[in-house]
Enzyme design. Structure first.
Site, mmCIF file in Angstrom:
data_model
loop_
_atom_site.group_PDB
_atom_site.id
_atom_site.type_symbol
_atom_site.label_atom_id
_atom_site.label_comp_id
_atom_site.label_asym_id
_atom_site.label_seq_id
_atom_site.Cartn_x
_atom_site.Cartn_y
_atom_site.Cartn_z
ATOM 1 N N GLU A 1 7.288 -19.477 -54.933
ATOM 2 C CA GLU A 1 8.349 -18.549 -54.576
ATOM 3 C C GLU A 1 8.801 -18.848 -53.155
ATOM 4 O O GLU A 1 7.992 -18.870 -52.230
ATOM 5 C CB GLU A 1 7.857 -17.098 -54.685
ATOM 6 C CG GLU A 1 8.944 -16.091 -54.414
ATOM 7 C CD GLU A 1 8.530 -14.651 -54.681
ATOM 8 O OE1 GLU A 1 9.111 -13.747 -54.055
ATOM 9 O OE2 GLU A 1 7.616 -14.428 -55.506
ATOM 10 N N ARG A 2 10.078 -19.088 -53.008
ATOM 11 C CA ARG A 2 10.660 -19.485 -51.724
ATOM 12 C C ARG A 2 10.069 -20.815 -51.249
ATOM 13 O O ARG A 2 9.788 -21.004 -50.064
ATOM 14 C CB ARG A 2 10.486 -18.414 -50.648
ATOM 15 C CG ARG A 2 10.920 -17.026 -51.058
ATOM 16 C CD ARG A 2 12.344 -16.965 -51.569
ATOM 17 N NE ARG A 2 12.727 -15.618 -51.998
ATOM 18 C CZ ARG A 2 13.821 -15.338 -52.702
ATOM 19 N NH1 ARG A 2 14.611 -16.329 -53.092
ATOM 20 N NH2 ARG A 2 14.112 -14.106 -53.039
ATOM 21 N N LYS B 1 0.146 -6.784 -51.414
ATOM 22 C CA LYS B 1 1.505 -6.256 -51.334
ATOM 23 C C LYS B 1 1.564 -5.104 -52.324
ATOM 24 O O LYS B 1 1.447 -5.318 -53.536
ATOM 25 C CB LYS B 1 2.525 -7.334 -51.686
ATOM 26 C CG LYS B 1 3.973 -6.846 -51.694
ATOM 27 C CD LYS B 1 4.929 -7.988 -52.063
ATOM 28 C CE LYS B 1 6.371 -7.488 -52.115
ATOM 29 N NZ LYS B 1 7.314 -8.583 -52.463
ATOM 30 N N GLU C 1 8.946 -3.636 -53.762
ATOM 31 C CA GLU C 1 9.679 -4.502 -54.676
ATOM 32 C C GLU C 1 9.014 -4.561 -56.058
ATOM 33 O O GLU C 1 8.732 -5.617 -56.596
ATOM 34 C CB GLU C 1 9.830 -5.901 -54.062
ATOM 35 C CG GLU C 1 10.622 -5.871 -52.769
ATOM 36 C CD GLU C 1 10.824 -7.230 -52.131
ATOM 37 O OE1 GLU C 1 11.805 -7.385 -51.393
ATOM 38 O OE2 GLU C 1 9.980 -8.129 -52.354
ATOM 39 N N ARG D 1 0.067 -5.623 -46.406
ATOM 40 C CA ARG D 1 1.423 -5.895 -45.912
ATOM 41 C C ARG D 1 2.206 -4.599 -45.705
ATOM 42 O O ARG D 1 2.122 -3.680 -46.507
ATOM 43 C CB ARG D 1 2.184 -6.792 -46.887
ATOM 44 C CG ARG D 1 1.645 -8.212 -46.946
ATOM 45 C CD ARG D 1 2.462 -9.054 -47.906
ATOM 46 N NE ARG D 1 3.521 -9.795 -47.246
ATOM 47 C CZ ARG D 1 4.777 -9.849 -47.683
ATOM 48 N NH1 ARG D 1 5.146 -9.152 -48.724
ATOM 49 N NH2 ARG D 1 5.671 -10.584 -47.066
ATOM 50 N N LYS E 1 5.922 -7.948 -40.725
ATOM 51 C CA LYS E 1 6.921 -8.979 -40.500
ATOM 52 C C LYS E 1 7.467 -8.884 -39.077
ATOM 53 O O LYS E 1 7.527 -7.806 -38.491
ATOM 54 C CB LYS E 1 8.074 -8.842 -41.501
ATOM 55 C CG LYS E 1 7.686 -9.214 -42.925
ATOM 56 C CD LYS E 1 8.902 -9.335 -43.832
ATOM 57 C CE LYS E 1 8.460 -9.782 -45.228
ATOM 58 N NZ LYS E 1 9.610 -10.066 -46.110
ATOM 59 N N ASP F 1 14.052 -8.900 -42.903
ATOM 60 C CA ASP F 1 13.408 -9.921 -43.740
ATOM 61 C C ASP F 1 13.719 -11.331 -43.258
ATOM 62 O O ASP F 1 14.499 -12.051 -43.888
ATOM 63 C CB ASP F 1 13.873 -9.742 -45.193
ATOM 64 C CG ASP F 1 13.023 -10.524 -46.191
ATOM 65 O OD1 ASP F 1 11.959 -11.031 -45.809
ATOM 66 O OD2 ASP F 1 13.436 -10.614 -47.358
ATOM 67 N N GLU G 1 3.590 -11.437 -39.173
ATOM 68 C CA GLU G 1 3.948 -12.396 -40.220
ATOM 69 C C GLU G 1 5.265 -13.076 -39.871
ATOM 70 O O GLU G 1 6.290 -12.423 -39.686
ATOM 71 C CB GLU G 1 4.067 -11.674 -41.568
ATOM 72 C CG GLU G 1 4.416 -12.586 -42.722
ATOM 73 C CD GLU G 1 4.531 -11.839 -44.038
ATOM 74 O OE1 GLU G 1 5.305 -12.294 -44.909
ATOM 75 O OE2 GLU G 1 3.882 -10.786 -44.205
ATOM 76 N N GLU H 1 13.629 -19.502 -45.765
ATOM 77 C CA GLU H 1 14.350 -18.807 -46.827
ATOM 78 C C GLU H 1 15.785 -18.473 -46.441
ATOM 79 O O GLU H 1 16.711 -18.673 -47.228
ATOM 80 C CB GLU H 1 13.589 -17.535 -47.207
ATOM 81 C CG GLU H 1 14.246 -16.714 -48.284
ATOM 82 C CD GLU H 1 13.453 -15.457 -48.612
ATOM 83 O OE1 GLU H 1 13.957 -14.659 -49.417
ATOM 84 O OE2 GLU H 1 12.334 -15.270 -48.067
ATOM 85 N N GLU I 1 22.651 -20.459 -36.326
ATOM 86 C CA GLU I 1 23.150 -19.100 -36.163
ATOM 87 C C GLU I 1 24.662 -19.087 -35.961
ATOM 88 O O GLU I 1 25.370 -18.213 -36.494
ATOM 89 C CB GLU I 1 22.456 -18.441 -34.968
ATOM 90 C CG GLU I 1 22.869 -17.014 -34.701
ATOM 91 C CD GLU I 1 22.158 -16.416 -33.499
ATOM 92 O OE1 GLU I 1 21.994 -15.188 -33.468
ATOM 93 O OE2 GLU I 1 21.779 -17.183 -32.584
ATOM 94 N N TRP J 1 19.639 -3.149 -52.279
ATOM 95 C CA TRP J 1 18.601 -3.718 -51.420
ATOM 96 C C TRP J 1 18.667 -3.258 -49.973
ATOM 97 O O TRP J 1 17.806 -3.589 -49.168
ATOM 98 C CB TRP J 1 18.642 -5.246 -51.492
ATOM 99 C CG TRP J 1 18.288 -5.748 -52.855
ATOM 100 C CD1 TRP J 1 19.159 -6.087 -53.853
ATOM 101 C CD2 TRP J 1 16.981 -5.915 -53.397
ATOM 102 N NE1 TRP J 1 18.462 -6.469 -54.973
ATOM 103 C CE2 TRP J 1 17.122 -6.374 -54.729
ATOM 104 C CE3 TRP J 1 15.689 -5.721 -52.897
ATOM 105 C CZ2 TRP J 1 16.044 -6.640 -55.560
ATOM 106 C CZ3 TRP J 1 14.604 -5.984 -53.720
ATOM 107 C CH2 TRP J 1 14.782 -6.443 -55.036
#
Length: 689
Positions: A170-171, A292, A296, A329, A370, A375, A397, A403, A521, A551
């Site tokens: 994933e990712r 986690k 989600e 998390r 995080k 995110d 984190e 991503e 950026e 989201w």
């Protein structure tokens, strides 16, 4: 059967190319023919294998090992406890200053002969010292007058894999998993061993080997597939790395056949106690669990009306008797938000969910937070949980895999971003309460704390898909060990170890890397607003991709302006989660750092920035400029054509060509969107569609 031949970039910064200085080479060869190494543990054996590999490559000779300290040997490697002679050389002050995982590289004289000592209180420290010594050789430094004491700032220096047992990641942007295939352990264990070397060489001491989103097959890693975990642990253990597992909070239901996963249920607690004991019976040095929960669509304690502290503590209790950790998390937020709702703010979620629980977690629970409140965006503020929490172990984190920053097709070197985050002053305990001092336990004492990275490796030959993305992997490890290192030092170090010591090559590639984050950026999302990506896979521009979704990732652009009002006075009051020094800065549109202006404020397109430009003109200019800057990166790389391995040169040039094409797409989509939204033309009359 000999070792399989790989491309040069497979070896990353451990390629150990032979040095070109013939006089220095002769000195090295004379000094390193024989080496004293005391101790025979698996980690010490790994250190010896690395010495053979490194010295053979850099110096061109294979060293012989002795177990005696005599006058004919220059280099001595052993733990302090192995030798009274070594204890005397180290001295009481150095012994006092060395941490358990730290190492000392010290020059000394015996019988008028110069000698060098690599020592530590632990086997792990010896291995780290050996890797640093081999770096010194690669850098071509003279082996005299050393008195290097190096202690890791963070007790936890961890990598998180998001690998699934079917071999997918994933990712993941660099091929499939190096750990699994077809729901089984990989058949290429040598590659796992090579990976463990890379991790240990930058001081990583912990690894989570599966995805935080734990699916059915991965749930079985604490059940009938535990043998896979044992096999991987056997490899990582040889390099001083503890193995952790991501677990499904509802395993008592899915594996145990219970009707509940309620953390206060006696049957659930007993099930976890028994299962934890079984794991440690098989893997006595197992690190613990990562969870986690309630995020989600993942199961968690909220289902049963319980708090995160109750859920985490239930899992932590059986781990504690074995010395294990429970890592929980804090990525918990409402992913069913109504876009019409201007009061609910995803950025507030971590603080709102966890601040009231400060001090309620067991002492072997570590909250994993995080770096920002959203995110892993190209630019966002630091999470206010750092500094807010005063009585709780915490990890930061970071996402090494890119991503939202180009997915390893675009060059986006993240060490400058991470340095900015680590140097951020929270003012939690007055001036100087920086993030790096919070996560290392200096500001508020913590039993466990540190830095965690979601890794960017896969089974591509060069590990990271883009050879220059190896620098993010390397830089994360170096910052985990020493967050005081400058981005410039880490960068030049990586370039020298990877591409050699040619001054023009080192300078040019360093400049390419150090400028790449701001360039990315410039042509993507402006002034901290974030997102604007295609839903699901998160690659490429789509300004309204998430704007009307559940989201919570909105930019709130209309025909008059853009940005999210997060002020206390008129918005979501997110700014109030910071200590006053930062809260007041963010609350004011005049004082707010402009790179974060749209994260905190909704502003008209005609708002004037400190440069005198209007907001809309800044959007146009920065996106056109970003494309030109990518061209400059590519041109700088082309100028190195004759100094770079041909395969690596072609590979990176192809990536820059992709980046240039895609930066134009970003530029055209973003500028066209805001021109059509605002109706305000570009003052320079450039082509906008």
């Amino acid at each position: 059967m000999g070792e399989r031949k790989h491309n040069k970039d497979y070896y990353c910064w451990l390629a150990y190319s032979k040095i070109n200085d013939h006089d220095l080479l002769s000195v090295y060869q004379n000094l390193l023919k024989r080496i004293t190494v005391l101790g025979t543990t698996p980690i010490i054996e790994s250190a010896k294998r690395e010495l053979i590999r490194g010295i053979s490559g850099v110096v061109g000779i294979k060293p012989h090992f002795s177990r005696e300290i005599d006058k004919n040997i220059f280099l001595i490697i052993c733990k302090i406890s192995e030798s009274n002679f070594v204890k005397k050389i180290v001295g009481k002050e150095n012994i006092k200053n060395l941490s358990e995982e730290g190492f000392l590289i010290k020059s000394f004289q015996k019988n008028d002969k110069n000698m060098l000592l690599i020592t530590s209180k632990s086997n792990r420290g010896i291995l780290y010292g050996v890797f640093r010594f081999l770096n010194i050789l690669q850098m071509g430094m003279e082996l005299s007058n050393f008195n290097i004491i190096s202690n890791p700032a963070n007790s936890l220096r961890m990598i998180n894999h998001w690998d699934n047992l079917d071999g997918s990641i994933e990712r993941g942007y660099a091929g499939g998993s190096i750990l699994y295939n077809d729901n089984q352990l990989t058949d290429n264990i040598q590659r796992v061993r090579d990976y463990a070397r890379l991790l240990a060489s930058v001081g990583i001491n912990s690894i989570v080997i599966n995805n935080v989103n734990v699916h059915r097959e991965e749930s079985r890693l604490i059940g009938d597939k535990i043998g896979i975990v044992k096999s991987l642990s056997n490899v990582f253990r040889d390099y001083g790395i503890k193995t952790f597992l991501s677990i499904n909070f509802a395993s008592s239901v899915e594996l145990g056949g219970l009707s509940t996963a309620d953390p206060l249920n006696t049957g659930v607690r007993n099930w976890w106690k028994a299962r934890t004991a079984e794991i440690y019976n098989l893997i006595p040095d197992f690190g613990g669990f990562l969870v986690k929960a309630d995020s989600e669509h993942r199961p968690g304690p909220f289902t049963y009306g319980r708090s995160h502290a109750e859920g985490a503590n239930m899992l932590a209790e059986p781990l504690k008797s074995f010395g294990g950790l429970l890592i929980w998390r804090c990525f918990v937020y409402n992913c069913h938000q109504d876009w019409r709702d201007y009061e609910t703010d995803r950025a507030r979620a971590a603080y709102d969910n966890f601040m009231s629980l400060d001090g309620k977690f067991n002492d072997n629970v570590v909250l994993q937070i995080k770096n920002g409140p959203m995110d892993f965006q190209v630019r966002e503020p630091v999470s206010p949980l750092f500094g807010g929490l005063k009585q709780t172990n915490q990890n930061m984190e970071l996402q090494i895999t890119q991503e939202y920053t180009g997915q390893q097709r675009h060059l986006c070197y993240l060490v400058p971003q991470w340095k900015e985050i680590l140097e951020f002053d929270t003012f939690a305990k007055g001036k100087g309460s920086t993030i790096k001092r919070i996560i290392d336990g200096s500001v508020f004492p913590a039993r466990y704390s540190g830095l965690v990275g979601v890794i960017n490796v896969g089974d591509d030959e060069n590990w990271t898909g883009h050879t220059l993305a190896q620098a993010n992997f390397y830089g994360f490890g170096r910052l985990g060990w020493n967050p005081d290192l400058s981005a410039e030092k880490i960068t030049r170090e990586w370039v020298r170890l990877t591409f050699g010591s040619d001054p023009d090559t080192v300078t040019t590639i360093s400049e390419i890397l150090l400028n790449s984050w701001v360039i990315y950026e410039n042509y993507t999302s402006p002034l901290g607003i974030g997102w604007m990506v295609n839903p699901g896979h998160h690659y490429g521009p789509n300004v309204d991709g998430y704007e009307y979704s559940p989201w919570g990732t909105y930019h709130r652009a209309d025909h008059l302006g853009i940005g999210v009002d997060r002020t206390v006075k008129t918005g979501t009051a997110y700014t109030g989660q910071y200590f006053p020094e930062n809260a007041l800065r963010y609350e004011s549109r005049e004082k707010c750092p402009e790179e974060l202006l749209l994260f905190f404020h909704h502003l008209p397109y005609t708002y004037r920035l400190k440069t005198g430009k209007t907001l809309i003109q800044h959007i146009y200019d920065s996106h056109f400029e970003g494309v030109e800057q990518v061209k400059e990166l590519r041109d700088k790389w082309i100028n190195l054509r004759d100094k770079i391995n041909p395969d690596i040169y072609k590979h990176v040039l192809a990536k820059f060509n992709i980046q240039l094409e895609h930066s134009k797409e970003w530029c055209d989509v973003i500028n066209s969107y805001f021109y059509r939204k605002s109706g305000i033309p570009d003052q320079l009359k450039r082509k906008i569609y």
